[in-house]
Motif scaffolding. Structure first.
Motif, mmCIF file in Angstrom:
data_model
loop_
_atom_site.group_PDB
_atom_site.id
_atom_site.type_symbol
_atom_site.label_atom_id
_atom_site.label_comp_id
_atom_site.label_asym_id
_atom_site.label_seq_id
_atom_site.Cartn_x
_atom_site.Cartn_y
_atom_site.Cartn_z
ATOM 1 N N LEU A 20 0.731 -0.934 0.209
ATOM 2 C CA LEU A 20 -0.081 0.123 0.284
ATOM 3 C C LEU A 20 0.584 0.746 0.152
ATOM 4 C CD1 LEU A 20 -3.162 -1.114 2.276
ATOM 5 C CD2 LEU A 20 -3.217 -0.908 -0.202
ATOM 6 N N PRO A 21 1.814 1.295 0.589
ATOM 7 C CA PRO A 21 3.061 2.744 1.261
ATOM 8 C C PRO A 21 3.444 2.339 0.024
ATOM 9 C CG PRO A 21 3.742 1.181 2.269
ATOM 10 C CD PRO A 21 2.241 1.232 2.283
ATOM 11 N N GLY A 22 3.788 1.258 -1.436
ATOM 12 C CA GLY A 22 4.778 1.134 -2.463
ATOM 13 C C GLY A 22 3.638 2.481 -3.534
ATOM 14 N N ILE A 23 2.604 1.361 -3.198
ATOM 15 C CA ILE A 23 1.498 1.934 -4.533
ATOM 16 C C ILE A 23 1.147 3.573 -4.301
ATOM 17 C CG2 ILE A 23 -1.270 1.320 -5.124
ATOM 18 C CD1 ILE A 23 -0.917 -1.106 -4.506
ATOM 19 N N LEU A 24 1.241 4.005 -2.232
ATOM 20 C CA LEU A 24 0.415 5.427 -2.373
ATOM 21 C C LEU A 24 1.389 6.396 -3.376
ATOM 22 C CD1 LEU A 24 -1.055 7.647 -1.080
ATOM 23 C CD2 LEU A 24 0.296 7.114 0.625
ATOM 24 N N ILE A 25 3.494 5.653 -2.832
ATOM 25 C CA ILE A 25 3.981 6.946 -3.189
ATOM 26 C C ILE A 25 4.675 6.595 -4.873
ATOM 27 C CG2 ILE A 25 6.886 7.064 -3.342
ATOM 28 C CD1 ILE A 25 6.722 5.041 -0.611
ATOM 29 N N PHE A 30 12.024 5.003 -7.168
ATOM 30 C CA PHE A 30 12.831 4.179 -7.042
ATOM 31 C C PHE A 30 12.048 3.297 -5.463
ATOM 32 C CE2 PHE A 30 16.220 2.979 -3.889
ATOM 33 C CZ PHE A 30 17.277 1.902 -4.999
ATOM 34 N N LEU A 31 11.963 4.107 -4.812
ATOM 35 C CA LEU A 31 11.221 3.673 -3.656
ATOM 36 C C LEU A 31 10.042 3.503 -3.220
ATOM 37 C CD1 LEU A 31 11.758 7.518 -1.363
ATOM 38 C CD2 LEU A 31 12.645 4.902 -0.953
ATOM 39 N N SER A 32 8.778 3.206 -4.255
ATOM 40 C CA SER A 32 7.965 2.326 -4.562
ATOM 41 C C SER A 32 8.339 1.356 -5.017
ATOM 42 C CB SER A 32 7.408 3.390 -5.410
ATOM 43 O OG SER A 32 5.919 1.814 -6.280
ATOM 44 N N GLN A 37 13.285 2.377 -12.720
ATOM 45 C CA GLN A 37 13.897 2.418 -11.442
ATOM 46 C C GLN A 37 12.697 1.723 -10.573
ATOM 47 O OE1 GLN A 37 12.630 7.122 -12.465
ATOM 48 N NE2 GLN A 37 14.546 7.128 -13.800
ATOM 49 N N LEU A 38 11.465 1.530 -11.179
ATOM 50 C CA LEU A 38 10.660 0.830 -9.955
ATOM 51 C C LEU A 38 11.273 -0.635 -10.195
ATOM 52 C CD1 LEU A 38 7.413 1.207 -8.446
ATOM 53 C CD2 LEU A 38 7.340 -0.675 -10.674
ATOM 54 N N SER A 97 14.391 -1.580 -10.145
ATOM 55 C CA SER A 97 15.430 -1.369 -9.611
ATOM 56 C C SER A 97 15.670 -1.469 -8.656
ATOM 57 C CB SER A 97 16.058 -0.116 -9.512
ATOM 58 O OG SER A 97 16.879 -0.588 -11.752
ATOM 59 N N GLY A 98 14.468 -1.059 -7.554
ATOM 60 C CA GLY A 98 13.600 -0.752 -6.369
ATOM 61 C C GLY A 98 13.599 -2.333 -5.757
ATOM 62 N N ALA A 99 12.746 -2.451 -6.715
ATOM 63 C CA ALA A 99 12.400 -4.011 -6.213
ATOM 64 C C ALA A 99 13.269 -4.834 -6.315
ATOM 65 C CB ALA A 99 11.467 -4.778 -6.625
ATOM 66 N N LEU A 100 14.297 -4.536 -7.408
ATOM 67 C CA LEU A 100 15.211 -6.445 -7.548
ATOM 68 C C LEU A 100 16.684 -5.837 -6.483
ATOM 69 C CD1 LEU A 100 16.658 -8.255 -9.178
ATOM 70 C CD2 LEU A 100 18.165 -6.111 -10.318
ATOM 71 N N PHE A 101 16.619 -4.225 -5.961
ATOM 72 C CA PHE A 101 17.409 -4.005 -4.831
ATOM 73 C C PHE A 101 17.246 -5.213 -3.692
ATOM 74 C CE2 PHE A 101 18.425 -1.682 -0.460
ATOM 75 C CZ PHE A 101 19.464 -1.265 -0.779
#
Length: 530
Positions: free
Chosen positions: A142-147, A161-163, A209-210, A212-216
């Motif tokens: 939910l915060p991922g979708i909001l971001i 990236f944060l998302s 970027q999306l 990359s955040g998940a892969l991180f």
């Protein structure tokens, strides 16, 4: 008048949140169910320095194990501590649903979304009190979708990236969260390639970027597992065996077992409003992004329920935020009219919100206000032995040392958490040992070797409904091995019998011997010979 209407909605939301807190605090001591027992035991082992997939063999990703580790670190290794963690997780999810609804539609829509989610997630139809992995998937998705909404609006690389990082964490909680990550990618493609009438290539950097955040997050978790020396076990369990597990049920079986009636009857009024919200999104003119978001969020949320076609009640928790936003979308047109000063539309809004709340409270008044934690567990799981396991675990803890191990032929990992004793084998569930899957014989061999090597002081054979049935065992080696193993090394020390609809019978001394084909549900407790 409008300000007064806003205050009424805020008051209503506050009362619903107070109801949620009251009920969850009142029932903090509800006995752990099976999955909670698994996560709690894994978290307990992590506190001892034993990583996931070393002491617990299961196909789930490591996120929920790690979160349980943190919950037990903060609130203690108790049932109360586990459910306190679930309470805070639920409150945060309510907040994120409110913020998403407010951002997409309006303040009123945010409040309606939050109220709807709070009520639905409290329902026994979704096993809402339990601290299941699905609740923690929402805690991060939910915060991922909001971001992501802000990232698309502001076109900020860091936000993408944060998302992706939060959505990646939701996948680590449970594999089902992958569909929320895919939804994020679809939303980016829609905005940049369709809504903005750009080229498909314009989606490349936001998607990168999306991802990359998940892969991180995924690579970071792999690094920890590799350092702990359990990467091979993780691959076998979370990928190879998981593939076998989700391929065991056919679509026809899934359709026949789909719990539509139980899910709908959790709150018929709210589900009906959710369907109306779908219709409103399909035919609403203007603001195509909102309609696209709501419809696709609902679609991908439903996909999170579908892997393996098992459709267990707690899976549907993953669908509730999307349904809550669609409910708000159904009421949103009345909210727009009420802004013009029309009192009647304000009354319609309040009626559409208050009526489902009152229906839910009246329908569930015993569970919400009267039942004890054990009574609530028995209502929710009438054929299970979760309450009786508390008594058995107390007996085992009194009669063992912290260094002793316990063996269980069944699927009740709560025993190890309650007793704070380690399992004789990492197979804390017997399901993979009995299923018709290609790793079964390999797993049987490993289970037998671990139990014999550990020589547990107590060994339990659990013949109760959802555990396993000797008459339906696919694992021929297990069914041939364990009677001889017990006969040569153990004596029957205690037993709990479940004679039909009667209360369970506890026999702590000189229990009678039962033949293996006995139809009486029972838990047999064997003590190792001196």
């Amino acid at each position: 008048m409008r300000r007064k209407h806003d205050l009424v909605l805020y008051l209503l939301l506050s009362l619903v949140i107070l109801l949620v807190v009251f009920v969850r605090l009142r029932l903090l001591n509800v006995p752990l169910e099976r999955d909670e027992g698994e996560y709690a035991y894994a978290g307990q082992l992590m506190l001892k320095g034993i990583p996931p997939y070393a002491g617990v063999y299961n196909m789930k990703f490591p996120g929920t194990y790690t979160l349980y580790f943190l919950i037990e670190l903060l609130f203690g290794q108790t049932v109360t501590g586990i459910h306190l963690g679930a309470l805070f997780s639920n409150l945060l999810s309510i907040l994120f649903v409110f913020l998403i609804g407010k951002k997409l539609m309006s303040l009123h829509a945010g409040i309606v979304s939050a109220i709807s989610f709070a009520i639905l997630s409290l329902s026994t139809s979704f096993q809402g009190l339990d601290a299941n992995a699905e609740s923690f998937v929402l805690l991060f998705s939910l915060p991922g979708i909001l971001i992501l909404i802000y990232a698309i609006e502001k076109n900020r690389p860091l936000y993408f990236f944060l998302s992706g990082t939060f959505l990646g964490l939701s996948v680590l909680m449970k594999q089902h969260g992958i569909f929320f990550l895919v939804f994020g990618g679809v939303l980016i493609i829609y905005h940049y390639a369709i809504a903005e009438k750009g080229r498909l290539s314009s989606t490349f950097f936001p998607l990168l970027q999306l991802c990359s955040g998940a892969l991180f997050t995924f690579l970071l978790s792999l690094g920890f597992l590799a350092q702990a020396g359990v990467l091979q076990n993780f691959w076998l369990l979370a990928f190879q065996y998981a593939k076998e597990y989700i391929s065991q049920r056919s679509i026809n079986e899934a359709i026949q077992n789909f719990p539509f009636r139980n899910i709908f009857m959790a709150s018929p009024m709210l589900w009906s409003l959710g369907l109306l919200g779908v219709v409103n999104s399909l035919f609403k003119k203007g603001n195509g992004f909102n309609s696209f978001f709501l419809l696709n969020f609902g679609f991908f949320s439903f996909l999170t329920v579908c892997p393996g076609f098992y459709f267990r009640p707690h899976y549907f928790i993953l669908l509730l935020p999307a349904v809550s936003l669609l409910i708000a979308n159904a009421i949103h047109p009345f909210s727009s009219l009420s802004n013009t000063g029309l009192t009647s539309y304000r009354r319609i809004i309040l009626l559409l919100i208050v009526a489902p709340i009152l229906f839910f409270i009246i329908s569930n008044r015993s569970y919400l206000f009267i039942q004890t934690p054990k009574e609530a567990s028995k209502q929710l799981y009438p054929k299970e032995s979760f309450c009786e396991l508390l008594e058995i675990s107390s007996y085992l803890k009194k009669n063992t040392l912290p260094s002793d191990k316990i063996g269980v032929l069944g699927s009740e990992p709560e025993i190890f958490f309650y007793t704070q004793r380690e399992s004789a084998s990492g197979f804390i569930y017997c399901y993979p040992l009995l299923e018709d899957q290609k790793f079964r014989k390999q797993m049987e061999t490993k289970y037998i070797a671990e139990v014999e090597r550990a020589s547990p002081k107590y060994f339990l054979v659990v013949n109760v409904n959802q555990n396993w049935s000797i008459s339906e065992v696919h694992g021929e080696r297990i069914s041939d091995w364990y009677p001889e193993f017990l006969r040569n090394n153990y004596n029957l020390a205690a037993m709990v019998c479940f004679p039909g609809n009667s209360s369970p019978v506890y026999i702590w001394n000189n229990p009678p011997e039962f033949p293996n084909d006995s139809l009486i549900d029972r838990i047999e407790v064997y003590r190792r010979n001196q």
